[in-house]
Scaffold this motif. Structure first.
Motif, PDB file in Angstrom:
ATOM      1  N   GLU A 105      16.459  -7.989   6.743  1.00 14.95           N
ATOM      2  CA  GLU A 105      15.849  -6.832   6.094  1.00 14.95           C
ATOM      3  C   GLU A 105      14.351  -7.062   5.893  1.00 14.95           C
ATOM      4  OE1 GLU A 105      16.426  -3.001   4.603  1.00 14.95           O
ATOM      5  OE2 GLU A 105      17.785  -4.312   5.708  1.00 14.95           O
ATOM      6  N   ARG A 109      11.514  -4.843   7.775  1.00 17.82           N
ATOM      7  CA  ARG A 109      10.624  -3.971   6.987  1.00 17.82           C
ATOM      8  C   ARG A 109       9.167  -4.318   7.269  1.00 17.82           C
ATOM      9  NH1 ARG A 109      14.765  -1.660   5.994  1.00 17.82           N
ATOM     10  NH2 ARG A 109      14.076  -0.902   8.005  1.00 17.82           N
ATOM     11  N   LEU A 110       8.885  -5.623   7.425  1.00 20.26           N
ATOM     12  CA  LEU A 110       7.518  -6.035   7.748  1.00 20.26           C
ATOM     13  C   LEU A 110       7.101  -5.455   9.098  1.00 20.26           C
ATOM     14  CD1 LEU A 110       5.129  -7.801   6.844  1.00 20.26           C
ATOM     15  CD2 LEU A 110       6.079  -9.631   8.226  1.00 20.26           C
ATOM     16  N   ASP A 112       8.280  -2.730  10.429  1.00 19.95           N
ATOM     17  CA  ASP A 112       8.065  -1.294  10.232  1.00 19.95           C
ATOM     18  C   ASP A 112       6.667  -1.042   9.682  1.00 19.95           C
ATOM     19  OD1 ASP A 112      10.541  -0.707  11.108  1.00 19.95           O
ATOM     20  OD2 ASP A 112      11.441  -0.343   9.139  1.00 19.95           O
ATOM     21  N   ALA A 113       6.262  -1.902   8.730  1.00 18.88           N
ATOM     22  CA  ALA A 113       4.933  -1.722   8.139  1.00 18.88           C
ATOM     23  C   ALA A 113       3.858  -1.898   9.198  1.00 18.88           C
ATOM     24  CB  ALA A 113       4.720  -2.710   7.003  1.00 18.88           C
ATOM     25  N   ALA A 116       3.794   1.053  11.430  1.00 19.97           N
ATOM     26  CA  ALA A 116       3.349   2.285  10.765  1.00 19.97           C
ATOM     27  C   ALA A 116       1.837   2.429  10.842  1.00 19.97           C
ATOM     28  CB  ALA A 116       3.792   2.287   9.312  1.00 19.97           C
ATOM     29  N   PHE A 117       1.188   1.342  11.141  1.00 18.03           N
ATOM     30  CA  PHE A 117      -0.262   1.287  11.202  1.00 18.03           C
ATOM     31  C   PHE A 117      -0.737   1.801  12.544  1.00 18.03           C
ATOM     32  CE2 PHE A 117      -3.682  -1.514   9.523  1.00 18.03           C
ATOM     33  CZ  PHE A 117      -3.445  -1.228   8.201  1.00 18.03           C
ATOM     34  N   PRO A 118      -1.743   2.683  12.601  1.00 17.46           N
ATOM     35  CA  PRO A 118      -2.270   2.997  13.925  1.00 17.46           C
ATOM     36  C   PRO A 118      -2.892   1.725  14.508  1.00 17.46           C
ATOM     37  CG  PRO A 118      -3.309   4.337  12.228  1.00 17.46           C
ATOM     38  CD  PRO A 118      -2.466   3.348  11.527  1.00 17.46           C
ATOM     39  N   ILE A 120      -5.227   0.888  16.601  1.00 20.83           N
ATOM     40  CA  ILE A 120      -6.664   0.684  16.654  1.00 20.83           C
ATOM     41  C   ILE A 120      -7.203   0.331  15.272  1.00 20.83           C
ATOM     42  CG2 ILE A 120      -7.168   3.146  16.381  1.00 20.83           C
ATOM     43  CD1 ILE A 120      -9.097   0.925  18.724  1.00 20.83           C
ATOM     44  N   LEU A 121      -6.566   0.880  14.221  1.00 23.14           N
ATOM     45  CA  LEU A 121      -7.031   0.618  12.857  1.00 23.14           C
ATOM     46  C   LEU A 121      -6.846  -0.852  12.509  1.00 23.14           C
ATOM     47  CD1 LEU A 121      -8.082   1.739  10.208  1.00 23.14           C
ATOM     48  CD2 LEU A 121      -5.745   2.141   9.524  1.00 23.14           C
TER      49      LEU A 121
END
Lengths: 268, 318
Positions: A105, A109-110, A112-113, A116-118, A120-121
């Motif tokens: 888990e 989840r890490l 996913d995080a 979730a980030f674009p 290039i950002l």
């Protein structure tokens, strides 16, 4: 039964092979010195000619030579990125899949995080805090690509956990590591291979975008992205400079994309 | 309806957790800077008093966990810190530029679907035909071109050759709205193409999948033409998975706008962020990175919740 090679695979191999040949050739021969600048105005931004097949840039350097020399920097960055993220991703994926529960888990989840980030950002943030240069780019892009390798190897492991050949290996007393490396990995390998190739193409895209922004490979290294940035400044007077540089990037990325898709379509 | 509410609550909780995790990662990244950030900003020549003053201003004299909590609670109250470069509140600077980036992202999403829906339907209906192959080649091409490459090509073709807009001559929405929209159209097209390619492939395979279902056979045996069945029944179902794509596409539009704004010289959030990074304006870069990830995570969860409301049969989470 061997799956039949498809059209995408063939074209992909041909295109990638062509780039690889140019790269190998560039170690021994480029038409001109890719770093040699010329102060003479007449040498700058020349049209393509028999002397300079793809013309010269705003510093009087031969564009073909710079494109050829650029391949190895681009490929080196892309290959290191994929190698690092592959190693970390497969490790995390196997740990998550094998231990399961809270560890699984937490790792997922890490991941996913991170996704979730674009992309290039994340790259920009890391380049901001690290010193600019190939290391920052490689680190940033490796982090970005870890989640996909983690998901593939975790998924593959979970799928194979209950496979008969894994169970029989367990019955024969094979160790966990042996099962993972000698029984499971060879079965996940084809899926990984296609992701590796697609990873290379997206690493090349990201590296050239970062170099275009001036946050990637630093001059005088001939980076395709930076060359295109320089070409944009002289777009009105020398459109062929941007055209050949852009085509080189697209050709390389497309070749790898076709190769990756071709491998994926060959999978059962 | 109750189930959807429970789902939405759970999805929002996950999103909040992700945002928190991301903010922690951003904070750690910005505090891993080798060397003293204050020295980095002021240079090695600065006097001790100036260093101490800036340190206090940035809150760097507190412990790291306190700094993190201070940053987070400030963000929750709308205080995003102060930009070193502009000497103005970050929230104000972002606020000025949000309309530009949002226009660009929204414009590109609309265009992406305007390209994807007709072409996706066409290539699914004419599966294996020349037009299907041409569309599939085109979509392969458009995901193989990095945004800035395509942007430069568009500048050359539409700006320099066809003179449909003036490259580098950004028109503010405050002075001239038609001129602004005209200028934004071209970067929006550039951003839309890769998203359109993804949506198109998704729609095509989703339609082909639906066409195999029994209800299509029923419709055909009742005397519907294939075209009628497609428009009356199949599309309604084939569009549903596309909604989950909207969140992803919005996220990638925001990411893509960072580069495209630079290519077209548009003063949006992306340009602000790159400026913050190149001038080592860390408080601004840190808060902006957090803001952008909130937008991205938010649009992803909104799409997931929307799809659950539209089609409660879909199980996205265990």
């Amino acid at each position: 039964m061997r799956p039949k090679a498809n059209g995408k695979l063939k074209v992909g191999i041909a295109m990638t092979g062509f780039i690889a040949l140019l790269m190998i050739a560039s170690f021994f021969y480029t038409p001109y010195d890719p770093y040699a600048m010329s102060m003479d105005l007449a040498d700058k931004l020349q049209l393509p000619s028999s002397a300079h097949w793809l013309g010269t840039d705003n510093f009087g350097r031969d564009i073909l030579s710079r494109l050829m020399a650029g391949i190895k920097h681009t490929m080196l960055t892309a290959a290191s990125t994929v190698a690092i993220s592959l190693a970390i991703g497969v490790f995390l994926g196997f740990v998550a899949g094998y231990i399961g529960k809270a560890v699984d888990e937490a790792i997922m989840r890490l991941m996913d995080a991170i996704s979730a980030f674009p992309g290039i950002l994340l790259a920009l943030v890391l380049v901001a805090v690290l010193k600019q240069g190939p290391q920052a780019i490689i680190l940033a892009l490796s982090i970005l690509f870890v989640p996909s390798f983690t998901r593939i190897s975790r998924g593959g492991l979970l799928q194979l956990k209950s496979a008969d050949f894994v169970k029989s290996a367990e019955v024969f007393g094979a160790s966990r590591l042996r099962i993972i490396f000698f029984h499971m990995l060879p079965n996940i390998y084809p899926t990984l291979l296609s992701s590796i190739v697609l990873g290379l193409s997206s690493a090349i895209m990201s590296e050239s975008s970062m170099s275009y922004l001036g946050l990637g490979l630093q001059p005088p290294i001939p980076s395709w992205g930076r060359m295109l940035g320089e070409a944009q400044a002289v777009l009105l007077i020398a459109p062929w400079y941007a055209a050949v540089t852009g085509l080189a990037i697209v050709f390389c990325v497309m070749g790898l994309n076709l190769l990756g898709e071709g491998i994926r379509e060959m999978l059962p | 309806m109750k189930k959807v509410a429970i789902y939405a609550a759970r999805r929002l909780a996950t999103a909040a957790f992700t945002v928190l995790l991301v903010s922690l990662l951003i904070f750690i990244a910005f505090n891993l800077v080798p060397g003293d950030p204050v020295r980095l900003i002021l240079g090695t020549e600065a006097s001790e008093e100036r260093v101490a003053a800036l340190r206090a201003l940035l809150g760097l004299d507190k412990s790291l966990p306190m700094q993190y909590l201070g940053w987070i609670s400030g963000m929750l109250h709308g205080d995003f810190g102060t930009s070193i470069k502009y000497q103005r509140p970050v929230a104000e600077l972002i606020g000025q530029r949000v309309p530009v980036t949002v226009t660009l992202a929204a414009f590109s999403l609309v265009l992406a679907f305007a390209f994807a829906i007709p072409l996706g339907i066409l290539s699914a209906r004419k599966k294996g035909s020349i037009s299907d192959k041409a569309i599939s080649f085109g979509s392969m091409l458009s995901i193989s071109i990095p945004g800035f490459c395509l942007g430069i090509f568009v500048i050359w073709l539409f700006g320099l050759k066809l003179r449909l807009f003036m490259p580098g001559g950004y028109v503010s929405y405050r002075t001239n709205i038609p001129g602004y929209l005209n200028y934004m159209l071209f970067p929006a097209i550039v951003m839309a193409l890769p998203n359109a390619a993804v949506a198109l492939n998704y729609l095509r395979s989703s339609i082909l999948e639906e066409l195999k279902r029994n209800y299509v056979k029923t419709a055909l045996s009742k005397g519907h033409t294939l075209k009628g069945a497609l428009y009356k029944h199949v599309l309604k179902n084939a569009f549903v998975p596309l909604i989950s794509l909207v969140g992803m596409m919005a996220a990638s539009a925001f990411g893509g706008s960072i580069i495209i704004e630079q290519v077209f010289g548009i003063p949006g959030i992306g340009a602000l962020l790159i400026g913050a990074i190149t001038s080592r304006d860390f408080p601004m870069a840190q808060s902006m990175a957090a803001c952008i990830s909130v937008i991205v995570v938010g649009s992803n969860s909104a799409a997931d919740i929307a799809i659950q409301i539209i089609d409660p049969r879909i199980k996205l989470y265990k």
